[in-house]
Design a protein around this motif. Structure first.
Motif, PDB file in Angstrom:
ATOM      1  N   TYR A   1       0.822  -1.201   0.000  1.00  0.00           N
ATOM      2  CA  TYR A   1       0.000   0.000   0.000  1.00  0.00           C
ATOM      3  C   TYR A   1       0.863   1.261   0.000  1.00  0.00           C
ATOM      4  O   TYR A   1       0.641   2.178  -0.791  1.00  0.00           O
ATOM      5  N   ASP A   2       1.854   1.299   0.886  1.00  0.00           N
ATOM      6  CA  ASP A   2       2.725   2.477   1.003  1.00  0.00           C
ATOM      7  C   ASP A   2       3.478   2.761  -0.285  1.00  0.00           C
ATOM      8  O   ASP A   2       3.732   3.920  -0.619  1.00  0.00           O
ATOM      9  N   GLU A   3       3.866   1.703  -0.988  1.00  0.00           N
ATOM     10  CA  GLU A   3       4.626   1.873  -2.222  1.00  0.00           C
ATOM     11  C   GLU A   3       3.723   2.003  -3.445  1.00  0.00           C
ATOM     12  O   GLU A   3       4.214   2.198  -4.558  1.00  0.00           O
ATOM     13  N   GLY A   4       2.413   1.882  -3.238  1.00  0.00           N
ATOM     14  CA  GLY A   4       1.472   2.032  -4.347  1.00  0.00           C
ATOM     15  C   GLY A   4       1.538   0.907  -5.364  1.00  0.00           C
ATOM     16  O   GLY A   4       1.266   1.113  -6.546  1.00  0.00           O
ATOM     17  N   ILE A   5       1.907  -0.280  -4.908  1.00  0.00           N
ATOM     18  CA  ILE A   5       2.040  -1.435  -5.791  1.00  0.00           C
ATOM     19  C   ILE A   5       0.906  -2.407  -5.495  1.00  0.00           C
ATOM     20  O   ILE A   5       0.656  -2.733  -4.338  1.00  0.00           O
ATOM     21  N   SER A   6       0.241  -2.864  -6.553  1.00  0.00           N
ATOM     22  CA  SER A   6      -0.789  -3.877  -6.328  1.00  0.00           C
ATOM     23  C   SER A   6      -0.129  -5.249  -6.215  1.00  0.00           C
ATOM     24  O   SER A   6       0.961  -5.476  -6.755  1.00  0.00           O
TER      25      SER A   6
END
Length: 57
Positions: A16-21
């Motif tokens: 979530y923090d890195e914006g990766i699914s």
């Protein structure tokens, strides 16, 4: 030994923090996304994911 619930939440937070699914991460690293989802939900042992466990944090 299953990873702790805290460890699983830490991995989910990292995504979530890195914006990766999870789907994108799985594809980029050659994993089946369903297996990653099962591991993160605690239904499958992390050691079953090609032996990587939670080391990819």
């Amino acid at each position: 030994m299953r990873p702790s619930e805290q460890a699983l939440y830490a991995v989910k937070d990292k995504f979530y923090d890195e914006g990766i699914s999870v789907m994108d991460w799985a594809r980029a690293h050659g994993f089946d996304a369903h297996l990653i989802y099962r591991t993160l939900s605690g239904r499958s042992r992390a050691t079953e994911v090609k032996g990587i466990g939670l080391r990819w944090l």
